[in-house]
Design a protein around this motif. Structure first.
Motif, PDB file in Angstrom:
ATOM      1  N   THR A   1     -17.705 -40.492 -13.673  1.00 17.37           N
ATOM      2  CA  THR A   1     -17.959 -41.850 -14.113  1.00 17.37           C
ATOM      3  C   THR A   1     -16.710 -42.371 -14.786  1.00 17.37           C
ATOM      4  OG1 THR A   1     -18.825 -41.091 -16.227  1.00 17.37           O
ATOM      5  CG2 THR A   1     -20.425 -41.448 -14.473  1.00 17.37           C
ATOM      6  N   GLN A   2     -16.588 -43.656 -14.794  1.00 19.46           N
ATOM      7  CA  GLN A   2     -15.465 -44.302 -15.447  1.00 19.46           C
ATOM      8  C   GLN A   2     -15.925 -44.829 -16.796  1.00 19.46           C
ATOM      9  OE1 GLN A   2     -12.111 -44.903 -13.784  1.00 19.46           O
ATOM     10  NE2 GLN A   2     -13.067 -43.055 -13.018  1.00 19.46           N
ATOM     11  N   VAL A   3     -15.107 -44.629 -17.792  1.00 20.20           N
ATOM     12  CA  VAL A   3     -15.389 -45.180 -19.113  1.00 20.20           C
ATOM     13  C   VAL A   3     -15.004 -46.662 -19.061  1.00 20.20           C
ATOM     14  CG1 VAL A   3     -14.875 -45.053 -21.570  1.00 20.20           C
ATOM     15  CG2 VAL A   3     -14.913 -42.953 -20.193  1.00 20.20           C
ATOM     16  N   THR A   4     -15.933 -47.513 -19.421  1.00 20.94           N
ATOM     17  CA  THR A   4     -15.689 -48.953 -19.382  1.00 20.94           C
ATOM     18  C   THR A   4     -15.226 -49.457 -20.745  1.00 20.94           C
ATOM     19  OG1 THR A   4     -17.944 -49.500 -20.043  1.00 20.94           O
ATOM     20  CG2 THR A   4     -17.528 -49.231 -17.657  1.00 20.94           C
ATOM     21  N   VAL A   5     -14.748 -50.675 -20.761  1.00 19.14           N
ATOM     22  CA  VAL A   5     -14.358 -51.301 -22.028  1.00 19.14           C
ATOM     23  C   VAL A   5     -15.581 -51.406 -22.943  1.00 19.14           C
ATOM     24  CG1 VAL A   5     -13.506 -53.427 -23.089  1.00 19.14           C
ATOM     25  CG2 VAL A   5     -12.383 -52.524 -21.051  1.00 19.14           C
ATOM     26  N   ALA A   6     -16.726 -51.762 -22.379  1.00 15.00           N
ATOM     27  CA  ALA A   6     -17.947 -51.879 -23.189  1.00 15.00           C
ATOM     28  C   ALA A   6     -18.327 -50.523 -23.793  1.00 15.00           C
ATOM     29  CB  ALA A   6     -19.087 -52.434 -22.339  1.00 15.00           C
ATOM     30  N   GLU A   7     -18.192 -49.457 -23.010  1.00  9.75           N
ATOM     31  CA  GLU A   7     -18.500 -48.121 -23.523  1.00  9.75           C
ATOM     32  C   GLU A   7     -17.506 -47.726 -24.620  1.00  9.75           C
ATOM     33  OE1 GLU A   7     -19.251 -43.542 -22.011  1.00  9.75           O
ATOM     34  OE2 GLU A   7     -18.565 -45.021 -20.562  1.00  9.75           O
ATOM     35  N   LEU A   8     -16.240 -48.075 -24.421  1.00  8.49           N
ATOM     36  CA  LEU A   8     -15.238 -47.793 -25.446  1.00  8.49           C
ATOM     37  C   LEU A   8     -15.573 -48.526 -26.740  1.00  8.49           C
ATOM     38  CD1 LEU A   8     -12.650 -46.495 -26.439  1.00  8.49           C
ATOM     39  CD2 LEU A   8     -11.375 -48.366 -25.351  1.00  8.49           C
ATOM     40  N   ALA A   9     -15.995 -49.776 -26.644  1.00  8.55           N
ATOM     41  CA  ALA A   9     -16.379 -50.537 -27.836  1.00  8.55           C
ATOM     42  C   ALA A   9     -17.551 -49.859 -28.549  1.00  8.55           C
ATOM     43  CB  ALA A   9     -16.730 -51.972 -27.463  1.00  8.55           C
ATOM     44  N   ALA A  10     -18.526 -49.372 -27.783  1.00 10.31           N
ATOM     45  CA  ALA A  10     -19.673 -48.678 -28.376  1.00 10.31           C
ATOM     46  C   ALA A  10     -19.234 -47.367 -29.036  1.00 10.31           C
ATOM     47  CB  ALA A  10     -20.733 -48.409 -27.313  1.00 10.31           C
ATOM     48  N   LEU A  11     -18.310 -46.659 -28.392  1.00  7.64           N
ATOM     49  CA  LEU A  11     -17.797 -45.409 -28.959  1.00  7.64           C
ATOM     50  C   LEU A  11     -16.987 -45.663 -30.231  1.00  7.64           C
ATOM     51  CD1 LEU A  11     -16.773 -43.582 -25.682  1.00  7.64           C
ATOM     52  CD2 LEU A  11     -18.463 -42.778 -27.341  1.00  7.64           C
ATOM     53  N   MET A  12     -16.266 -46.768 -30.254  1.00 10.83           N
ATOM     54  CA  MET A  12     -15.502 -47.116 -31.456  1.00 10.83           C
ATOM     55  C   MET A  12     -16.446 -47.280 -32.642  1.00 10.83           C
ATOM     56  SD  MET A  12     -12.650 -49.686 -29.782  1.00 10.83           S
ATOM     57  CE  MET A  12     -11.826 -50.167 -31.310  1.00 10.83           C
ATOM     58  N   LYS A  13     -17.608 -47.880 -32.399  1.00  9.35           N
ATOM     59  CA  LYS A  13     -18.582 -48.067 -33.477  1.00  9.35           C
ATOM     60  C   LYS A  13     -19.246 -46.744 -33.843  1.00  9.35           C
ATOM     61  CE  LYS A  13     -22.419 -50.712 -35.107  1.00  9.35           C
ATOM     62  NZ  LYS A  13     -23.066 -51.974 -35.106  1.00  9.35           N
ATOM     63  N   LYS A  14     -19.661 -45.979 -32.833  1.00 11.66           N
ATOM     64  CA  LYS A  14     -20.392 -44.738 -33.078  1.00 11.66           C
ATOM     65  C   LYS A  14     -19.511 -43.666 -33.717  1.00 11.66           C
ATOM     66  CE  LYS A  14     -23.037 -41.123 -30.803  1.00 11.66           C
ATOM     67  NZ  LYS A  14     -23.528 -40.595 -29.558  1.00 11.66           N
ATOM     68  N   ALA A  15     -18.325 -43.463 -33.174  1.00  5.88           N
ATOM     69  CA  ALA A  15     -17.485 -42.345 -33.609  1.00  5.88           C
ATOM     70  C   ALA A  15     -16.559 -42.689 -34.772  1.00  5.88           C
ATOM     71  CB  ALA A  15     -16.665 -41.826 -32.425  1.00  5.88           C
ATOM     72  N   ALA A  16     -16.245 -43.982 -34.924  1.00  6.65           N
ATOM     73  CA  ALA A  16     -15.268 -44.352 -35.941  1.00  6.65           C
ATOM     74  C   ALA A  16     -15.747 -45.435 -36.903  1.00  6.65           C
ATOM     75  CB  ALA A  16     -13.971 -44.801 -35.270  1.00  6.65           C
ATOM     76  N   GLY A  17     -16.932 -45.983 -36.648  1.00  7.93           N
ATOM     77  CA  GLY A  17     -17.450 -47.012 -37.532  1.00  7.93           C
ATOM     78  C   GLY A  17     -16.726 -48.345 -37.426  1.00  7.93           C
ATOM     79  N   VAL A  18     -16.037 -48.562 -36.302  1.00  2.55           N
ATOM     80  CA  VAL A  18     -15.275 -49.797 -36.094  1.00  2.55           C
ATOM     81  C   VAL A  18     -16.037 -50.664 -35.102  1.00  2.55           C
ATOM     82  CG1 VAL A  18     -13.113 -50.763 -35.210  1.00  2.55           C
ATOM     83  CG2 VAL A  18     -13.079 -48.652 -36.560  1.00  2.55           C
ATOM     84  N   THR A  19     -16.451 -51.844 -35.540  1.00  7.63           N
ATOM     85  CA  THR A  19     -17.205 -52.745 -34.677  1.00  7.63           C
ATOM     86  C   THR A  19     -16.265 -53.755 -34.030  1.00  7.63           C
ATOM     87  OG1 THR A  19     -19.148 -52.518 -36.089  1.00  7.63           O
ATOM     88  CG2 THR A  19     -19.096 -54.412 -34.581  1.00  7.63           C
ATOM     89  N   VAL A  20     -16.244 -53.741 -32.702  1.00 15.26           N
ATOM     90  CA  VAL A  20     -15.427 -54.675 -31.920  1.00 15.26           C
ATOM     91  C   VAL A  20     -16.299 -55.219 -30.801  1.00 15.26           C
ATOM     92  CG1 VAL A  20     -13.370 -54.949 -30.485  1.00 15.26           C
ATOM     93  CG2 VAL A  20     -13.325 -53.351 -32.390  1.00 15.26           C
ATOM     94  N   ASP A  21     -16.309 -56.526 -30.654  1.00 19.36           N
ATOM     95  CA  ASP A  21     -17.043 -57.143 -29.563  1.00 19.36           C
ATOM     96  C   ASP A  21     -16.429 -56.693 -28.237  1.00 19.36           C
ATOM     97  OD1 ASP A  21     -17.073 -59.681 -27.564  1.00 19.36           O
ATOM     98  OD2 ASP A  21     -18.928 -59.567 -28.727  1.00 19.36           O
ATOM     99  N   PRO A  22     -17.241 -56.190 -27.296  1.00 22.90           N
ATOM    100  CA  PRO A  22     -16.698 -55.720 -26.020  1.00 22.90           C
ATOM    101  C   PRO A  22     -15.886 -56.783 -25.265  1.00 22.90           C
ATOM    102  CG  PRO A  22     -18.975 -55.040 -26.236  1.00 22.90           C
ATOM    103  CD  PRO A  22     -18.673 -55.963 -27.393  1.00 22.90           C
ATOM    104  N   GLN A  23     -16.301 -58.043 -25.359  1.00 21.00           N
ATOM    105  CA  GLN A  23     -15.557 -59.107 -24.676  1.00 21.00           C
ATOM    106  C   GLN A  23     -14.196 -59.319 -25.330  1.00 21.00           C
ATOM    107  OE1 GLN A  23     -18.400 -62.310 -24.769  1.00 21.00           O
ATOM    108  NE2 GLN A  23     -19.308 -61.673 -22.824  1.00 21.00           N
TER     109      GLN A  23
END
Length: 88
Positions: free
Chosen positions: A6-28
């Motif tokens: 599977t390919q990691v998408t930008v949206a998945e990266l944004a979700a991982l940023m919040k989950k793993a690092a506590g950084v909230t970034v809008d996927p768009q």
């Protein structure tokens, strides 16, 4: 162990940023600013290391050792997706 490629998408990266690092970034916003350094989103190398660990657990394989040193979302996604595709 997952063998699905599977390919990691930008949206998945944004979700991982919040989950793993506590950084909230809008996927768009992340998509629009994909070449912006992670530091400008508030993500440091330790946070990126947490994302790498999460992806390694999720995909059941090690990622390249330099993944946590990527400077931008595009560089990170290119490296990670290349590794997931080739199995390297």
């Amino acid at each position: 162990m997952t063998t699905d490629v599977t390919q990691v998408t930008v949206a998945e990266l944004a979700a991982l940023m919040k989950k793993a690092a506590g950084v909230t970034v809008d996927p768009q916003e992340l998509e629009r600013r994909v070449d912006t350094p992670f530091g400008e989103f508030g993500l440091d190398s330790l946070g990126l290391l947490g994302i790498v660990g999460e992806l390694e657990n999720r995909h059941g394989r090690a990622l390249p050792t330099d993944a946590e040193r990527c400077k931008s979302p595009r560089a990170f996604l290119d490296l990670v997706n290349g590794a997931l595709t080739t199995g390297a």
